[in-house]
Design a protein around this motif. Structure first.
Motif, PDB file in Angstrom:
ATOM      1  N   PRO A  17      45.414  37.907  45.006  1.00 18.92           N
ATOM      2  CA  PRO A  17      44.335  38.251  43.783  1.00 18.92           C
ATOM      3  C   PRO A  17      44.983  38.927  42.558  1.00 18.92           C
ATOM      4  O   PRO A  17      46.115  39.509  42.543  1.00 18.92           O
ATOM      5  N   LYS A  18      44.575  38.043  41.069  1.00 17.95           N
ATOM      6  CA  LYS A  18      45.179  38.914  40.156  1.00 17.95           C
ATOM      7  C   LYS A  18      44.262  39.943  39.592  1.00 17.95           C
ATOM      8  O   LYS A  18      42.991  39.847  39.185  1.00 17.95           O
ATOM      9  N   GLU A  19      44.753  41.081  40.036  1.00 22.56           N
ATOM     10  CA  GLU A  19      43.982  42.430  39.747  1.00 22.56           C
ATOM     11  C   GLU A  19      44.722  43.381  38.510  1.00 22.56           C
ATOM     12  O   GLU A  19      46.078  43.451  38.885  1.00 22.56           O
ATOM     13  N   ALA A  20      44.110  44.176  38.124  1.00 21.31           N
ATOM     14  CA  ALA A  20      44.591  45.048  37.045  1.00 21.31           C
ATOM     15  C   ALA A  20      43.930  46.352  36.963  1.00 21.31           C
ATOM     16  O   ALA A  20      42.653  46.131  36.734  1.00 21.31           O
ATOM     17  N   THR A  21      44.301  47.529  37.193  1.00 22.76           N
ATOM     18  CA  THR A  21      43.490  48.836  36.725  1.00 22.76           C
ATOM     19  C   THR A  21      44.113  49.310  35.342  1.00 22.76           C
ATOM     20  O   THR A  21      45.127  49.685  35.713  1.00 22.76           O
ATOM     21  N   VAL A  22      43.527  49.497  34.662  1.00 28.53           N
ATOM     22  CA  VAL A  22      44.053  50.073  33.341  1.00 28.53           C
ATOM     23  C   VAL A  22      43.529  51.279  32.982  1.00 28.53           C
ATOM     24  O   VAL A  22      42.351  51.749  33.197  1.00 28.53           O
ATOM     25  N   TYR A  23      44.429  52.157  32.433  1.00 33.11           N
ATOM     26  CA  TYR A  23      44.109  53.609  31.863  1.00 33.11           C
ATOM     27  C   TYR A  23      44.066  53.594  30.453  1.00 33.11           C
ATOM     28  O   TYR A  23      45.297  53.282  29.795  1.00 33.11           O
ATOM     29  N   GLU A  39      41.212  39.528  31.428  1.00 30.79           N
ATOM     30  CA  GLU A  39      40.296  38.736  32.060  1.00 30.79           C
ATOM     31  C   GLU A  39      40.215  37.119  31.851  1.00 30.79           C
ATOM     32  O   GLU A  39      39.911  36.453  32.778  1.00 30.79           O
ATOM     33  N   LYS A  40      40.325  36.837  30.544  1.00 34.88           N
ATOM     34  CA  LYS A  40      40.506  35.496  30.099  1.00 34.88           C
ATOM     35  C   LYS A  40      41.794  34.552  30.949  1.00 34.88           C
ATOM     36  O   LYS A  40      41.533  33.455  31.317  1.00 34.88           O
ATOM     37  N   SER A  41      42.578  35.595  31.370  1.00 36.50           N
ATOM     38  CA  SER A  41      43.863  35.122  32.080  1.00 36.50           C
ATOM     39  C   SER A  41      43.811  35.039  33.668  1.00 36.50           C
ATOM     40  O   SER A  41      44.630  34.653  34.390  1.00 36.50           O
ATOM     41  N   PRO A  85      52.116  40.302  27.617  1.00 32.16           N
ATOM     42  CA  PRO A  85      51.077  38.827  27.752  1.00 32.16           C
ATOM     43  C   PRO A  85      50.973  38.750  29.436  1.00 32.16           C
ATOM     44  O   PRO A  85      51.834  38.884  30.095  1.00 32.16           O
ATOM     45  N   ALA A  86      49.809  38.301  29.669  1.00 33.16           N
ATOM     46  CA  ALA A  86      49.353  37.926  31.186  1.00 33.16           C
ATOM     47  C   ALA A  86      50.232  36.893  31.773  1.00 33.16           C
ATOM     48  O   ALA A  86      50.818  36.877  33.011  1.00 33.16           O
ATOM     49  N   ASP A  87      50.780  35.803  30.832  1.00 35.17           N
ATOM     50  CA  ASP A  87      51.910  34.988  31.564  1.00 35.17           C
ATOM     51  C   ASP A  87      53.133  35.793  31.897  1.00 35.17           C
ATOM     52  O   ASP A  87      53.885  35.003  32.935  1.00 35.17           O
ATOM     53  N   VAL A  88      53.527  36.542  31.084  1.00 35.92           N
ATOM     54  CA  VAL A  88      54.890  37.374  31.631  1.00 35.92           C
ATOM     55  C   VAL A  88      54.616  38.196  32.630  1.00 35.92           C
ATOM     56  O   VAL A  88      55.581  38.148  33.744  1.00 35.92           O
ATOM     57  N   ILE A  89      53.200  38.899  32.978  1.00 32.15           N
ATOM     58  CA  ILE A  89      53.074  39.550  34.044  1.00 32.15           C
ATOM     59  C   ILE A  89      53.052  38.681  35.302  1.00 32.15           C
ATOM     60  O   ILE A  89      53.638  39.003  36.252  1.00 32.15           O
ATOM     61  N   ASP A  90      52.509  37.280  35.194  1.00 31.40           N
ATOM     62  CA  ASP A  90      52.317  36.372  36.239  1.00 31.40           C
ATOM     63  C   ASP A  90      53.876  36.116  36.799  1.00 31.40           C
ATOM     64  O   ASP A  90      54.215  35.939  37.891  1.00 31.40           O
TER      65      ASP A  90
END
Length: 140
Positions: A17-23, A39-41, A85-90
């Motif tokens: 699952p694509k999950e993120a916890t942000v501080y 979220e849009k990604s 960017p989300a695509d780079v994280i992916d």
């Protein structure tokens, strides 16, 4: 569509699952916009407003030179610092390069996710190791 007898739907079900916890700071508008980008990604994001993000940067071994306005932990346990960017994280999660613990976009470059102001700067997405070694992972 089937790959070796496995449907594309089944392959997606097997993906983590694509999950993120942000501080982040409660008052930082660009951090909120980055969360919306994630979220849009396709990421499920849990955001924590904290009085100081410094301790999280230290806890997750973000080199001082790569600091930005928010710190996140994403799928695979990777650290994400700033407006990556989300695509780079992916790409990071998919490729899982040896020794890399995270990605950072130092500072707050115009045009990066969450920093869309009509002006766009070129910027690097920097990978870093636990020992603090850095390399350019992507250029935007």
């Amino acid at each position: 569509l089937a790959l070796g007898g496995i449907s594309a739907t089944r392959l997606l079900a097997l993906a983590p699952p694509k999950e993120a916890t942000v501080y982040k700071s409660a008052t930082c508008g660009c951090c909120k916009k980055w969360v919306e980008h994630m979220e849009k990604s396709g990421y499920t994001v849990t955001a924590h407003d904290v009085p100081d993000v410094g301790p999280y940067k230290k806890r997750y071994a973000v080199p001082d030179s790569l600091g930005s306005c928010h710190t996140a932990i994403v799928t695979g346990g990777y650290v994400v610092e700033g407006h990556v960017p989300a695509d780079v994280i992916d790409k990071l999660v998919t490729n899982a390069p040896k020794d890399v613990i995270g990605l950072a976009v130092p500072g707050m470059p115009q045009g990066s996710p969450g920093m869309e102001t009509g002006t766009t700067e070129k910027y690097d997405v920097v990978a870093f190791t636990k020992a603090g070694k850095t390399t350019v992972f992507a250029r935007r």
